[in-house]
Scaffold this motif. Structure first.
Motif, PDB file in Angstrom:
ATOM      1  N   LEU A 157      76.728   6.901  86.597  1.00  0.00           N
ATOM      2  CA  LEU A 157      76.648   5.751  87.496  1.00  0.00           C
ATOM      3  C   LEU A 157      77.448   4.586  86.938  1.00  0.00           C
ATOM      4  O   LEU A 157      77.254   4.163  85.795  1.00  0.00           O
ATOM      5  CB  LEU A 157      75.185   5.332  87.689  1.00  0.00           C
ATOM      6  N   TYR A 158      78.374   4.099  87.760  1.00  0.00           N
ATOM      7  CA  TYR A 158      79.133   2.901  87.394  1.00  0.00           C
ATOM      8  C   TYR A 158      79.212   1.988  88.615  1.00  0.00           C
ATOM      9  O   TYR A 158      79.534   2.436  89.716  1.00  0.00           O
ATOM     10  CB  TYR A 158      80.551   3.243  86.934  1.00  0.00           C
ATOM     11  N   ILE A 159      78.921   0.718  88.412  1.00  0.00           N
ATOM     12  CA  ILE A 159      78.987  -0.269  89.488  1.00  0.00           C
ATOM     13  C   ILE A 159      79.772  -1.479  88.979  1.00  0.00           C
ATOM     14  O   ILE A 159      79.536  -1.964  87.864  1.00  0.00           O
ATOM     15  CB  ILE A 159      77.576  -0.679  89.955  1.00  0.00           C
ATOM     16  N   ASP A 160      80.722  -1.928  89.770  1.00  0.00           N
ATOM     17  CA  ASP A 160      81.571  -3.046  89.366  1.00  0.00           C
ATOM     18  C   ASP A 160      80.734  -4.269  88.997  1.00  0.00           C
ATOM     19  O   ASP A 160      79.724  -4.562  89.644  1.00  0.00           O
ATOM     20  CB  ASP A 160      82.532  -3.428  90.506  1.00  0.00           C
ATOM     21  N   LYS A 161      81.197  -5.002  87.986  1.00  0.00           N
ATOM     22  CA  LYS A 161      80.426  -6.130  87.472  1.00  0.00           C
ATOM     23  C   LYS A 161      80.312  -7.279  88.470  1.00  0.00           C
ATOM     24  O   LYS A 161      79.429  -8.125  88.340  1.00  0.00           O
ATOM     25  CB  LYS A 161      81.034  -6.631  86.160  1.00  0.00           C
ATOM     26  N   ASN A 162      81.209  -7.322  89.463  1.00  0.00           N
ATOM     27  CA  ASN A 162      81.130  -8.410  90.446  1.00  0.00           C
ATOM     28  C   ASN A 162      80.111  -8.120  91.549  1.00  0.00           C
ATOM     29  O   ASN A 162      79.875  -8.960  92.412  1.00  0.00           O
ATOM     30  CB  ASN A 162      82.506  -8.670  91.070  1.00  0.00           C
ATOM     31  N   GLN A 163      79.493  -6.932  91.501  1.00  0.00           N
ATOM     32  CA  GLN A 163      78.483  -6.590  92.496  1.00  0.00           C
ATOM     33  C   GLN A 163      77.122  -7.145  92.076  1.00  0.00           C
ATOM     34  O   GLN A 163      76.747  -7.080  90.900  1.00  0.00           O
ATOM     35  CB  GLN A 163      78.376  -5.062  92.651  1.00  0.00           C
ATOM     36  N   ASN A 164      76.374  -7.651  93.027  1.00  0.00           N
ATOM     37  CA  ASN A 164      75.029  -8.156  92.770  1.00  0.00           C
ATOM     38  C   ASN A 164      74.122  -7.006  92.320  1.00  0.00           C
ATOM     39  O   ASN A 164      74.356  -5.850  92.668  1.00  0.00           O
ATOM     40  CB  ASN A 164      74.477  -8.808  94.036  1.00  0.00           C
ATOM     41  N   ILE A 165      73.079  -7.320  91.557  1.00  0.00           N
ATOM     42  CA  ILE A 165      72.167  -6.289  91.042  1.00  0.00           C
ATOM     43  C   ILE A 165      71.491  -5.523  92.177  1.00  0.00           C
ATOM     44  O   ILE A 165      71.021  -4.389  91.988  1.00  0.00           O
ATOM     45  CB  ILE A 165      71.123  -6.920  90.100  1.00  0.00           C
ATOM     46  N   ASN A 166      71.452  -6.099  93.370  1.00  0.00           N
ATOM     47  CA  ASN A 166      70.846  -5.396  94.500  1.00  0.00           C
ATOM     48  C   ASN A 166      71.578  -4.101  94.827  1.00  0.00           C
ATOM     49  O   ASN A 166      70.979  -3.160  95.341  1.00  0.00           O
ATOM     50  CB  ASN A 166      70.818  -6.299  95.741  1.00  0.00           C
ATOM     51  N   LYS A 167      72.872  -4.055  94.549  1.00  0.00           N
ATOM     52  CA  LYS A 167      73.637  -2.826  94.769  1.00  0.00           C
ATOM     53  C   LYS A 167      73.119  -1.725  93.855  1.00  0.00           C
ATOM     54  O   LYS A 167      72.944  -0.575  94.278  1.00  0.00           O
ATOM     55  CB  LYS A 167      75.117  -3.077  94.503  1.00  0.00           C
ATOM     56  N   THR A 168      72.848  -2.054  92.600  1.00  0.00           N
ATOM     57  CA  THR A 168      72.305  -1.086  91.646  1.00  0.00           C
ATOM     58  C   THR A 168      70.938  -0.591  92.108  1.00  0.00           C
ATOM     59  O   THR A 168      70.654   0.610  92.069  1.00  0.00           O
ATOM     60  CB  THR A 168      72.176  -1.722  90.249  1.00  0.00           C
ATOM     61  N   LYS A 169      70.104  -1.502  92.564  1.00  0.00           N
ATOM     62  CA  LYS A 169      68.758  -1.130  93.013  1.00  0.00           C
ATOM     63  C   LYS A 169      68.816  -0.201  94.223  1.00  0.00           C
ATOM     64  O   LYS A 169      68.049   0.758  94.328  1.00  0.00           O
ATOM     65  CB  LYS A 169      67.959  -2.391  93.329  1.00  0.00           C
ATOM     66  N   LYS A 170      69.721  -0.480  95.141  1.00  0.00           N
ATOM     67  CA  LYS A 170      69.874   0.348  96.336  1.00  0.00           C
ATOM     68  C   LYS A 170      70.257   1.778  95.951  1.00  0.00           C
ATOM     69  O   LYS A 170      69.698   2.751  96.476  1.00  0.00           O
ATOM     70  CB  LYS A 170      70.949  -0.253  97.245  1.00  0.00           C
ATOM     71  N   VAL A 171      71.209   1.915  95.031  1.00  0.00           N
ATOM     72  CA  VAL A 171      71.662   3.246  94.608  1.00  0.00           C
ATOM     73  C   VAL A 171      70.546   3.988  93.881  1.00  0.00           C
ATOM     74  O   VAL A 171      70.299   5.174  94.137  1.00  0.00           O
ATOM     75  CB  VAL A 171      72.914   3.125  93.718  1.00  0.00           C
ATOM     76  N   LEU A 172      69.851   3.301  92.978  1.00  0.00           N
ATOM     77  CA  LEU A 172      68.772   3.945  92.231  1.00  0.00           C
ATOM     78  C   LEU A 172      67.636   4.373  93.154  1.00  0.00           C
ATOM     79  O   LEU A 172      67.020   5.425  92.947  1.00  0.00           O
ATOM     80  CB  LEU A 172      68.246   2.999  91.155  1.00  0.00           C
ATOM     81  N   LYS A 173      67.360   3.586  94.178  1.00  0.00           N
ATOM     82  CA  LYS A 173      66.327   3.969  95.141  1.00  0.00           C
ATOM     83  C   LYS A 173      66.678   5.297  95.804  1.00  0.00           C
ATOM     84  O   LYS A 173      65.822   6.185  95.930  1.00  0.00           O
ATOM     85  CB  LYS A 173      66.184   2.890  96.213  1.00  0.00           C
ATOM     86  N   GLU A 174      67.935   5.472  96.196  1.00  0.00           N
ATOM     87  CA  GLU A 174      68.366   6.724  96.826  1.00  0.00           C
ATOM     88  C   GLU A 174      68.269   7.900  95.852  1.00  0.00           C
ATOM     89  O   GLU A 174      67.862   9.005  96.233  1.00  0.00           O
ATOM     90  CB  GLU A 174      69.805   6.586  97.337  1.00  0.00           C
ATOM     91  N   ILE A 175      68.620   7.664  94.592  1.00  0.00           N
ATOM     92  CA  ILE A 175      68.544   8.730  93.587  1.00  0.00           C
ATOM     93  C   ILE A 175      67.099   9.185  93.406  1.00  0.00           C
ATOM     94  O   ILE A 175      66.789  10.380  93.456  1.00  0.00           O
ATOM     95  CB  ILE A 175      69.139   8.247  92.241  1.00  0.00           C
TER      96      ILE A 175
END
Length: 216
Positions: free
Chosen positions: A157-175
């Motif tokens: 999992l890699y998410i660009d640093k300019n993305q808000n933490i909500n993007k990470t939470k959304k992806v982890l929820k799907e996983i």
């Protein structure tokens, strides 16, 4: 008349407070991954609250520090009125050790997309993770030899640093949702998974050189 009013006022006030206290906030649903349940009582297990991080880079920095100190990372976050608990790992940034992962089902996620073809950079949205997992399950070579369980999944999992933490939470929820749904319908440990939080975008690495041509 005045005496009656003096008596009624405190009685009504008490009743109002009592009614207010009875209106409790609904409890947040808690969702635990199986791996979290297995490790939560280990001495070297610590939990990072993702909601306290600004972005993915800050999260991986904290996780990498855990790894450097031999600590296993548990992760928690809240989204859509549900609280999620899972585990993850990130390589120690100061270590020169190269870790190789064999006998794994590899899944690569960049931002909110699954990279299905690394060389051609083909992607599908994270909401289609179920399709990708079903593709893995449909191929016999993705199972452990002579067993009715899949090789563990390693989710890069890699998410660009300019993305808000909500993007990470959304992806982890799907996983969490998709893996737990598959495992809930199967026997224990049917499809284990580990999320590897990457410090850099491995999908940008150049492909390996083509193999040498065979002699004529």
């Amino acid at each position: 008349m005045k005496k009656i009013l003096y008596i009624l006022i405190p009685v009504l006030t008490f009743s109002s407070c009592e009614s207010y206290q009875e209106q409790k906030e609904p409890e947040t649903q808690k969702i635990y991954s199986k791996r979290f349940e297995e490790l939560k009582n280990e001495e070297n297990f610590r939990i990072i609250n993702i909601d306290s991080c600004q972005n993915f880079q800050e999260l991986t920095s904290k996780m990498g520090e855990f790894t450097c100190n031999g600590i296993m990372a548990g992760l928690s976050f809240t989204i859509d009125d549900k609280e999620y608990f899972l585990t993850g790992s990130s390589e120690c940034p100061t270590s020169n050790i190269v870790v190789c992962y064999f006998s794994r089902n590899i899944i690569m996620i960049k931002n909110d997309s699954i990279v299905t073809d690394l060389f051609n950079q083909e992607k599908i949205p994270i909401e289609d993770l179920k399709i990708e997992l079903n593709n893995i399950i449909s191929k016999p070579y993705n199972f452990k030899y002579n067993e009715q369980v899949l090789k563990p999944a390693l989710v890069h999992l890699y998410i660009d640093k300019n993305q808000n933490i909500n993007k990470t939470k959304k992806v982890l929820k799907e996983i969490v949702h998709n893996f737990e749904k598959i495992n809930s319908n199967q026997k224990n440990n049917f499809f284990e998974y580990n999320v590897l939080f990457e410090h850099f975008d491995i999908t940008n690495l150049p492909p390996p050189p083509p193999p040498p041509s065979l002699p004529k």
